[in-house]
Design an enzyme around this catalytic site. Structure first.
Site, short mmCIF file in Angstrom:
data_model
loop_
_atom_site.label_atom_id
_atom_site.label_comp_id
_atom_site.label_asym_id
_atom_site.label_seq_id
_atom_site.Cartn_x
_atom_site.Cartn_y
_atom_site.Cartn_z
N CYS A 141 3.55 -7.37 15.10
CA CYS A 141 4.64 -6.85 15.09
C CYS A 141 5.84 -7.58 15.20
CB CYS A 141 5.06 -5.96 16.40
SG CYS A 141 3.96 -4.98 17.06
N HIS A 193 -0.45 -2.01 17.17
CA HIS A 193 -1.53 -2.60 16.41
C HIS A 193 -3.00 -2.50 17.36
CE1 HIS A 193 1.63 -4.29 14.30
NE2 HIS A 193 0.87 -4.23 13.20
N CYS A 236 3.38 -9.80 20.50
CA CYS A 236 2.45 -9.55 19.60
C CYS A 236 3.09 -9.86 18.29
CB CYS A 236 2.42 -7.89 19.35
SG CYS A 236 1.41 -7.38 17.97
N HIS A 267 0.89 -1.15 0.06
CA HIS A 267 0.06 0.11 0.19
C HIS A 267 0.94 1.25 0.04
CE1 HIS A 267 0.85 0.45 4.25
NE2 HIS A 267 0.18 -0.58 4.55
N CYS A 273 -1.35 -4.15 22.39
CA CYS A 273 -0.06 -3.78 21.89
C CYS A 273 0.04 -2.42 21.21
CB CYS A 273 -0.19 -4.68 20.50
SG CYS A 273 1.00 -3.99 19.21
N LYS A 319 -7.22 -3.22 5.40
CA LYS A 319 -8.14 -3.67 4.45
C LYS A 319 -9.50 -3.92 4.97
CE LYS A 319 -6.67 -6.21 0.51
NZ LYS A 319 -6.18 -7.24 -0.01
N LYS A 330 -5.91 4.68 10.44
CA LYS A 330 -4.85 3.83 10.02
C LYS A 330 -5.41 3.12 9.04
CE LYS A 330 -1.89 0.29 12.65
NZ LYS A 330 -1.32 -0.61 11.49
N HIS A 366 4.04 1.32 2.16
CA HIS A 366 5.20 0.76 1.59
C HIS A 366 5.97 1.43 0.62
CE1 HIS A 366 2.50 -2.88 2.93
NE2 HIS A 366 3.64 -2.52 3.99
N1 MSP Z 1 9.33 -6.98 8.16
C1 MSP Z 1 9.43 -5.69 8.95
C2 MSP Z 1 10.86 -4.87 8.89
C3 MSP Z 1 11.78 -5.81 8.68
S1 MSP Z 1 13.46 -4.91 8.24
C4 MSP Z 1 14.56 -5.77 8.50
C5 MSP Z 1 7.92 -4.91 8.97
N2 MSP Z 1 7.37 -5.08 7.68
S2 MSP Z 1 6.10 -4.24 7.25
O1 MSP Z 1 5.52 -4.76 6.38
O2 MSP Z 1 5.36 -4.08 8.54
O3 MSP Z 1 6.59 -2.84 6.78
C6 MSP Z 1 6.86 -1.88 7.88
C7 MSP Z 1 7.21 -0.51 6.94
O4 MSP Z 1 6.57 -0.12 5.86
C8 MSP Z 1 7.60 0.75 7.78
O5 MSP Z 1 8.57 0.72 8.70
C9 MSP Z 1 7.48 1.57 6.61
O6 MSP Z 1 8.62 1.77 6.27
C10 MSP Z 1 6.43 1.12 5.63
N3 MSP Z 1 5.08 1.36 6.11
C11 MSP Z 1 3.98 0.62 6.20
N4 MSP Z 1 2.93 1.18 6.79
C12 MSP Z 1 3.20 2.73 6.62
C13 MSP Z 1 2.29 3.95 6.76
N5 MSP Z 1 1.06 3.67 7.13
N6 MSP Z 1 2.90 4.98 6.52
C14 MSP Z 1 4.16 5.05 6.47
N7 MSP Z 1 5.05 3.99 6.18
C15 MSP Z 1 4.66 2.59 6.50
O7 MSP Z 1 7.90 -3.97 9.63
#
Ligand code: MSP
Length: 505
Positions: free
Chosen positions: A138, A155, A135, A27, A152, A312, A309, A30
């Site tokens: 996370c 979340h 959690c 999304h 948590c 889906k 936040k 990411h």
């Molecule tokens: N898998 C772990 C990271 C491991 S790194 C060795 C993880 N994954 S995640 O899919 O949850 O991705 C988190 C990252 O995605 C966040 O740290 C950020 O970079 C990005 N984002 C996910 N949702 C976000 C928002 N709503 N807003 C901005 N960035 C966010 O954590």
């Protein structure tokens, strides 16, 4: 020849994104981190740096195990499916990554096992019993005091009580070395506003952390004790070195040299919620391995969608490909960095995107380019050379050096603000100097105005390249092939057709 050799031995500019969990589709959150990495990488490439951008997917752990089971599909097949969606999304967003790593890659898994065994030998990892709160969204352990209303804090979900045999990583041993590193490397904790909380956290005392699970089967087994799988964060963080070729042990000198050309990372880009993993646990792991530490870990803020936040189930999950389909790639790449200062939290709305599209892109940049180029085509024989306009050349050099500082300090929004301030100044100049009128009465003055604005536009095309590669190319192609066109019907490209404000796609 010599220059080429020097370039081969030069240390790469290594930038990373987090590895995204494969339990959800990509999304805009990411996309945000990955685009930021791409923007910095593109800028550095234009500065002739040898860039290595790594991204990828984080595929082990209890959460993915559970999500796949609920869909009645094996975790690996599920990971393949979602990983494919991330790769596709990055193509749509024109991300130029150099390496895409998956934590299920065989080489990564082997190296994670090797590191684990090595640290058992050095005493940094030792067996014990763990009891505490966890959690699974996370994939993080929590102390009771860290919970919000018993849930948590990230979340807002129930945590599980975990009680099992485990291996511990001796994090406590690295408390003082970490504080020393932070003090000696003030730009490591970035942006600066994030530093104090981390320093306080480490000062308050670090406990050893559990780094293996006996009840999670979807993970990398501990080689010497396969009843345990390695904690998903311990596994995932190591991607930053396994990707660029870390081997334990290095069998060939060439292999080691290749790794050392890339490591240490210049920038790890992460979202604020995973900052501690990256600035506390990860550097401690590297210290245990006697490896140099990354130069900077930068945490940006979070996007919400219409105040909430993204999820889906709430139906406010914004897919970056949908945004690009409707508004185009460059407007999306521009908007998310211009709208909210990079580092802060922001709220995404299609209304804001459309407003900015029309004001900053269609009106300010698009209109300036089309007005200036149309008049220049009719009235100038060629576009002027910068050397003929010393004052402008000096201002351009000054601006470039400021933009460089912004990029090096990851002030992405300030970088754009400086350019748009100049664009707005140039719009005022053309409005007040009215070259379309003056060309009849004071042609030299009118030509000077057009020449000056054109010179700036040529540089602006270059400066916006990291954010808006397509627009930059359109502008540059046009100015580079500019020909005196008196009476001809040639027109400059329309960069951003105005759009009618509409409902979301
Ligand atoms: N898998 C772990 C990271 C491991 S790194 C060795 C993880 N994954 S995640 O899919 O949850 O991705 C988190 C990252 O995605 C966040 O740290 C950020 O970079 C990005 N984002 C996910 N949702 C976000 C928002 N709503 N807003 C901005 N960035 C966010 O954590």
């Amino acid at each position: 020849m010599k220059a080429e050799q020097e370039k081969t031995n030069e240390k790469s500019f290594y930038i990373t994104t987090p590895l995204y969990y494969v339990n959800a589709e990509p999304h805009i959150g990411h996309a945000y981190t990955t685009l930021a990495a791409d923007i910095i990488a593109r800028y550095m490439k234009r500065q002739n740096k040898k860039v290595f951008l790594q991204t990828g997917t984080d595929e082990h752990g209890s959460n993915i195990e559970k999500t796949a089971a609920a869909k009645d599909i094996s975790p690996k097949n599920f990971a393949d499916l979602i990983c494919g969606k991330f790769i596709k999304a990055w193509q749509t967003l024109a991300i130029e990554y150099d390496y895409f790593i998956r934590t299920t890659d065989e080489n990564h898994e082997q190296q994670v096992q090797a590191v684990f065994e090595h640290l058992i030998k050095t005493g940094d990892i030792y067996p014990g019993k763990y009891e505490g709160l966890y959690c699974s969204s996370c994939e993080n352990f929590y102390e009771k005091e860290e919970l919000t209303d018993g849930l948590c804090p990230v979340h807002r979900k129930n945590v599980e009580t975990v009680k099992e045999d485990t291996y511990f990583f001796r994090l406590s041993k690295y408390e003082k070395p970490l504080l020393k590193y932070y003090a000696e490397n003030p730009s490591f904790l970035s942006p600066p506003k994030r530093a104090q909380e981390i320093i306080n956290f480490v000062k308050s005392g670090l406990k050893d952390i559990s780094v293996s699970r006996t009840k999670v089967s979807w993970g990398i087994p501990v080689r010497s004790n396969p009843g345990h799988t390695i904690y998903v964060w311990f596994d995932a963080l190591l991607n930053y070195i396994t990707g660029p070729g870390f081997r334990l042990p290095f069998k060939e000198l060439e292999q080691r040299k290749k790794f050392e050309e890339i490591w240490p990372a210049d920038i790890h880009l992460v979202g604020k919620e995973i900052y501690r993993f990256h600035v506390v646990i990860w550097p401690a792991m590297l210290m245990a391995l006697n490896l140099p530490l990354p130069k900077k870990v930068f945490a940006h803020g979070w996007w919400t969608a219409n105040g909430e936040k993204m999820s889906k189930s709430k139906g406010n999950f914004i897919n970056p490909s949908t945004v690009v389909e409707k508004y185009g790639l460059d407007p999306f790449r521009y908007f998310i960095f211009k709208e909210v200062p990079f580092g802060n939290d922001g709220d995404f709305s299609f209304e804001m995107l459309e407003k900015r599209y029309n004001s900053d892109l269609a009106n300010d940049l698009g209109n300036l380019f089309s007005r200036t180029m149309n008049l220049a085509l009719k009235n100038l024989e060629k576009l002027p050379a910068l050397e003929e306009h010393k004052e402008i050349e000096e201002r351009i050099l000054r601006t470039e050096s400021k933009l460089k500082q912004d990029m090096e300090n990851i002030r992405l929004t300030e970088y754009l603000n400086k350019i748009w301030k100049l664009i707005s100044e140039l719009n005022k100049k053309i409005d007040s100097e009215k070259p379309w009128e003056k060309i009849k009465t004071e042609p030299d003055k009118a030509k000077k105005t057009l020449s000056e604005i054109s010179l700036y536009l040529i540089r602006i095309a270059d400066w916006i390249y990291p954010f808006m590669p397509e627009t930059s190319e359109k502008m540059t192609n046009f100015t580079a092939t500019f020909k005196f066109q008196y009476g001809s019907k040639t027109k400059p490209p329309v960069l951003f057709p105005r759009m009618q404000c509409s409902k979301k796609p």
